[in-house]
Design a protein around this motif. Structure first.
Motif, PDB file in Angstrom:
ATOM      1  N   HIS A  98      -0.981   3.240   4.248  1.00  0.00           N
ATOM      2  CA  HIS A  98      -1.205   4.446   3.445  1.00  0.00           C
ATOM      3  C   HIS A  98      -0.218   5.553   3.842  1.00  0.00           C
ATOM      4  O   HIS A  98       0.056   5.751   5.034  1.00  0.00           O
ATOM      5  CB  HIS A  98      -2.626   4.963   3.644  1.00  0.00           C
TER       6      HIS A  98
ATOM      7  N   GLN B 295       0.822  -1.204   0.000  1.00  0.00           N
ATOM      8  CA  GLN B 295       0.000   0.000   0.000  1.00  0.00           C
ATOM      9  C   GLN B 295       0.859   1.259   0.000  1.00  0.00           C
ATOM     10  O   GLN B 295       0.547   2.244  -0.673  1.00  0.00           O
ATOM     11  CB  GLN B 295      -0.921   0.007   1.225  1.00  0.00           C
TER      12      GLN B 295
ATOM     13  N   ASP C  20       0.757   4.109  -2.902  1.00  0.00           N
ATOM     14  CA  ASP C  20       0.558   5.531  -2.596  1.00  0.00           C
ATOM     15  C   ASP C  20       1.718   6.376  -3.115  1.00  0.00           C
ATOM     16  O   ASP C  20       1.514   7.514  -3.556  1.00  0.00           O
ATOM     17  CB  ASP C  20       0.385   5.738  -1.089  1.00  0.00           C
TER      18      ASP C  20
END
Length: 332
Positions: free
Chosen positions: A236, A151, A155
């Motif tokens: 994230h 992730q 991002d």
């Protein structure tokens, strides 16, 4: 890509997290940086900074966990404030930070200049939630945490693509083919033939990234593990901080931040995550999915810019380290 006889296809069972610095190491570094900051500034004390920050944030304050080499940052003890106060040795280019905000959106915290306190410059920034990546790096590089690391990679792809998609024309870049070529000339001294060949290939491609139609962009240029924050539970990226070294340059020269996410640099080795090839593929799939259809020439230009950035960042390391790093990062 070989590193001391090993290819980039590392042992898929090797746990490289043990090579990453522990969170406590950054506590010690921050304490040292704070001490050095106030040793340099004889007309502004830590107590002066605390008083001013407490007035701004309406709360007693404490230093943030991660500090910078030329700044001192504090946050509210109450946990209710949505800002931090930063004291800097030199003035920021706030206009460039504002353009970074336009390019990268919520990845960049808002910044406001408040003037001077004694001999330091004072800024209020949005508080970026979550820990700096350096503090959770050992966890994220563990094989059991691959989904969170993935992730973070995705991002970073979206972050990077933003500067291509939202690319306001803001100023002329001072960089030139000649300047970049001179940089590569300096790096080339003492390189083995196999690396010099790659460097020469990048040099020949430099005119591509200085084409009038190729985008210039605000780029962070210091995307290290302490300069971006993450959600510890999801991976994230919650924000990118420390824009003091931001540059306006041909798009892509700061894409080497991906290697920072996927590997660990020691004094004599670069250790990649066992699944870094797969994770890099996810990065590029997401990146090109975000920016949409572009020409083969633009794709080649992005690769030239990325490799130039890696050569520039690691080509001036001392001793054998630069050979090791360049071998690991640039030899495709």
């Amino acid at each position: 890509m070989a590193v001391e006889g090993r290819s980039r296809e590392e042992d898929h069972s090797e746990d490289i997290s043990k090579y990453a610095a522990k969170a406590g190491s950054y506590d010690a570094l921050s304490a040292h940086q704070i001490s050095r900051f106030f040793n340099r500034h004889k007309f502004t004390t830590k107590a002066d900074c605390s008083r001013m920050a407490a007035e701004i944030l309406k709360s007693p304050v404490s230093p943030t966990q991660i500090q910078g080499g030329h700044s001192y940052t504090v946050a509210a003890d109450s946990g209710q404030a949505f800002n931090v106060v930063q004291f800097r040795s030199s003035k920021l280019d706030v206009e460039l930070v504002e353009h970074a905000k336009q390019s990268y959106g919520d990845f960049v915290p808002n910044c406001k200049y408040l003037g001077m306190l004694g001999d330091v410059h004072v800024y209020v920034w949005d508080l970026v939630p979550g820990p700096a990546f350096c503090r959770v790096r050992r966890q994220f590089l563990n094989l059991a945490m691959q989904q969170r690391l993935r992730q973070t990679v995705l991002d970073f792809a979206r972050f990077s693509a933003s500067a291509w998609i939202k690319n306001p024309t803001i100023r002329q870049s001072s960089a030139s083919v000649e300047e970049y070529s001179r940089t590569l000339d300096q790096i080339s001294h003492g390189l083995p033939d196999r690396i010099r060949w790659k460097l020469d290939e990048v040099r020949q491609g430099l005119p591509l990234i200085f084409r009038p139609e190729y985008p210039k962009a605000v780029q962070h240029d210091d995307f290290l593990e302490n300069n971006f924050h993450v959600n510890e539970a999801t991976g994230h990226i919650t924000g990118v901080v420390d824009w003091a070294d931001a540059i306006f340059a041909p798009f892509g020269v700061s894409l080497g931040g991906l290697e920072t996410i996927l590997g660990v640099q020691t004094s004599n080795r670069w250790y990649f995550h066992p699944h870094h090839v797969e994770l890099m593929a996810h990065f590029w799939d997401t990146f090109y999915g975000e920016i949409g259809q572009i020409s083969a020439q633009d794709r080649r230009s992005i690769e030239v810019a990325r490799l130039f950035g890696l050569f520039r960042t690691y080509g001036f390391e001392e001793g054998d380290a630069r050979i090791v790093y360049l071998e690991a990062l640039c030899m495709l």
